[in-house]
Design a protein around this motif. Structure first.
Motif, PDB file in Angstrom:
ATOM      1  N   ILE A  95       0.857  -1.187   0.000  1.00  0.00           N
ATOM      2  CA  ILE A  95       0.000   0.000   0.000  1.00  0.00           C
ATOM      3  C   ILE A  95       0.896   1.241   0.000  1.00  0.00           C
ATOM      4  O   ILE A  95       1.585   1.531   0.980  1.00  0.00           O
ATOM      5  N   ARG A  96       0.860   1.973  -1.077  1.00  0.00           N
ATOM      6  CA  ARG A  96       1.807   3.076  -1.267  1.00  0.00           C
ATOM      7  C   ARG A  96       1.631   4.175  -0.225  1.00  0.00           C
ATOM      8  O   ARG A  96       2.613   4.733   0.270  1.00  0.00           O
ATOM      9  N   ASN A  97       0.383   4.513   0.135  1.00  0.00           N
ATOM     10  CA  ASN A  97       0.186   5.646   1.042  1.00  0.00           C
ATOM     11  C   ASN A  97       0.570   5.330   2.487  1.00  0.00           C
ATOM     12  O   ASN A  97       0.422   6.179   3.373  1.00  0.00           O
ATOM     13  N   THR A  98       1.056   4.101   2.742  1.00  0.00           N
ATOM     14  CA  THR A  98       1.549   3.786   4.082  1.00  0.00           C
ATOM     15  C   THR A  98       3.056   4.007   4.194  1.00  0.00           C
ATOM     16  O   THR A  98       3.615   3.875   5.289  1.00  0.00           O
ATOM     17  N   LEU A  99       3.715   4.344   3.075  1.00  0.00           N
ATOM     18  CA  LEU A  99       5.147   4.596   3.116  1.00  0.00           C
ATOM     19  C   LEU A  99       5.435   5.889   3.865  1.00  0.00           C
ATOM     20  O   LEU A  99       4.675   6.855   3.772  1.00  0.00           O
ATOM     21  N   CYS A 100       6.530   5.914   4.604  1.00  0.00           N
ATOM     22  CA  CYS A 100       6.882   7.058   5.446  1.00  0.00           C
ATOM     23  C   CYS A 100       8.062   7.809   4.839  1.00  0.00           C
ATOM     24  O   CYS A 100       9.126   7.215   4.625  1.00  0.00           O
ATOM     25  N   SER A 101       7.868   9.076   4.586  1.00  0.00           N
ATOM     26  CA  SER A 101       8.930   9.871   3.980  1.00  0.00           C
ATOM     27  C   SER A 101      10.113  10.060   4.928  1.00  0.00           C
ATOM     28  O   SER A 101      11.224  10.375   4.496  1.00  0.00           O
ATOM     29  N   GLU A 102       9.867   9.862   6.244  1.00  0.00           N
ATOM     30  CA  GLU A 102      10.947  10.026   7.222  1.00  0.00           C
ATOM     31  C   GLU A 102      11.960   8.880   7.181  1.00  0.00           C
ATOM     32  O   GLU A 102      13.082   9.013   7.673  1.00  0.00           O
ATOM     33  N   LEU A 103      11.556   7.740   6.607  1.00  0.00           N
ATOM     34  CA  LEU A 103      12.436   6.571   6.575  1.00  0.00           C
ATOM     35  C   LEU A 103      13.184   6.512   5.246  1.00  0.00           C
ATOM     36  O   LEU A 103      12.620   6.756   4.184  1.00  0.00           O
ATOM     37  N   SER A 104      14.444   6.155   5.333  1.00  0.00           N
ATOM     38  CA  SER A 104      15.273   6.055   4.141  1.00  0.00           C
ATOM     39  C   SER A 104      15.119   4.676   3.499  1.00  0.00           C
ATOM     40  O   SER A 104      14.547   3.747   4.083  1.00  0.00           O
ATOM     41  N   TRP A 105      15.672   4.564   2.304  1.00  0.00           N
ATOM     42  CA  TRP A 105      15.670   3.277   1.607  1.00  0.00           C
ATOM     43  C   TRP A 105      16.434   2.236   2.430  1.00  0.00           C
ATOM     44  O   TRP A 105      16.045   1.073   2.491  1.00  0.00           O
ATOM     45  N   SER A 106      17.494   2.655   3.113  1.00  0.00           N
ATOM     46  CA  SER A 106      18.255   1.730   3.955  1.00  0.00           C
ATOM     47  C   SER A 106      17.419   1.234   5.127  1.00  0.00           C
ATOM     48  O   SER A 106      17.527   0.067   5.527  1.00  0.00           O
ATOM     49  N   HIS A 107      16.587   2.109   5.702  1.00  0.00           N
ATOM     50  CA  HIS A 107      15.666   1.681   6.757  1.00  0.00           C
ATOM     51  C   HIS A 107      14.745   0.574   6.229  1.00  0.00           C
ATOM     52  O   HIS A 107      14.564  -0.464   6.868  1.00  0.00           O
ATOM     53  N   TYR A 108      14.160   0.832   5.080  1.00  0.00           N
ATOM     54  CA  TYR A 108      13.206  -0.129   4.531  1.00  0.00           C
ATOM     55  C   TYR A 108      13.883  -1.447   4.166  1.00  0.00           C
ATOM     56  O   TYR A 108      13.286  -2.523   4.345  1.00  0.00           O
TER      57      TYR A 108
END
Length: 338
Positions: A95-108
């Motif tokens: 679900i795209r709208n659950t992505l958090c802009s505060e988290l980096s690609w490395s976090h994910y």
């Protein structure tokens, strides 16, 4: 000349702050765009594969071909491994709208390595609330923070979590205390050390210890002196938790937990509440941090009440997964007999 330097420095500071804020905004914008674009790439790959069974069979060839052509067009960052990560990113967070802009690609990428869905969501939430770096998140996952937190719950809640796996964790005092604490960053292994040495090592590595201690804690004082009937007592470490709104007293012990250790901490807590607790503060918590727990003392002492006095084991090294599992089972037995 000094009169001119003050406003000049003030102007410099204001300009530097604006530049730093702008750079931070640029980094956040770039990071958000990267996360969103990688999610979209993963979606396209998955949807392309799902168009038919034949397409799924040549998935490896598809990624190889995409990697070569995208690298030729855009340079580094599109090797097969990264494309697999993008594909998995979409599958893990569909679900795209659950992505958090505060988290980096490395976090994910680190979060995607967690198989348990509920644990992954919990780590994601804590990362946002505690502003964990990737390194901090990796450490908390490595030392099974979530699993140890589960072991601190009461038996009924643990069983409920095991069955439903959907209910959010109810936060209590026990949720903010762990067992065991992993103090590998103190470099105590293979050394002969005393309680004062452990205390000094903690002060020297306070940032890492606060991370291991958990959320909401701030350091207050070491060797806090409290006085009663012309007798002085010294508390090893004092912290304050802004979420629980209470003080945490820590007494460090080498060896197996003893009855007098619990009695001593009970005295500390009572005196601290009487002398230092503010009107808006909740009752003080006492934690005896020892190198070896005792089931008998957990059963036949104030530890059984699980209200203000607690004990936990600390490990001077990062244990194996099997050793951590044994620690969790030990913690659950202590819950059962209390």
């Amino acid at each position: 000349m000094n009169e001119l330097q003050t406003p000049d420095n003030q102007l410099l500071g204001q300009i530097a702050e604006i530049i730093q804020q702008a750079r931070q905004q640029v980094r956040q914008t770039v990071n958000s765009a990267m996360v969103q674009s990688y999610w979209e790439i993963g979606r396209l790959i998955v949807e392309h594969e799902q168009q038919g069974e034949e397409r799924a069979k040549y998935g490896k060839y598809l990624l190889q071909n995409l990697s070569e052509r995208l690298t030729e067009m855009f340079g580094k960052g599109f090797d097969i491994r990264n494309l697999r990560n993008m594909r998995q990113f979409y599958l893990t967070f569909p679900i795209r709208n659950t992505l958090c802009s505060e988290l980096s690609w490395s976090h994910y990428r680190r979060l995607m390595q967690i198989e348990n869905d509920q644990a992954r969501q919990w780590y994601l939430k804590e990362t946002l609330e505690q502003n964990w770096s990737v390194r901090a998140l990796d450490r908390q996952i490595s030392v099974l923070y979530y699993e140890r937190l589960l072991s601190s719950q009461n038996k009924a809640l643990v069983e409920q979590e095991a069955v439903e796996k959907t209910e959010p964790l109810k936060e209590t005092i026990q949720d903010y205390l762990r067992d065991p604490y992993i103090l590998d960053f103190l470099n105590l292994q293979d050394k002969t050390y005393q309680e004062s040495g452990v205390e000094q090592a903690i002060i020297g590595n306070l940032q890492q210890f606060l991370l291991e201690l958990g959320k909401g804690f701030a350091f207050v004082e070491r060797q806090k002196r409290i006085r009663f009937d012309d007798e002085d007592f010294y508390i090893d470490l004092v912290f304050y938790n802004f979420k629980l709104k209470c003080f945490l007293l820590i007494d460090l012990k080498i060896g197996k937990l003893k009855h007098q250790d619990i009695g001593q901490m009970d005295t500390y807590v009572r005196l601290y509440d009487e002398q230092f607790k503010g009107e808006d503060d909740n009752p003080t918590i006492g934690l005896v941090l020892c190198s070896e727990q005792s089931e008998a003392i957990a059963k036949y002492s104030v530890l059984a009440d699980r209200k203000q006095i607690f004990s936990a084991k600390y490990l001077p090294y990062l244990p194996t997964e099997l050793e951590l599992q044994k620690q969790v089972e030990m913690a659950r037995r202590l819950v059962d007999i209390s």
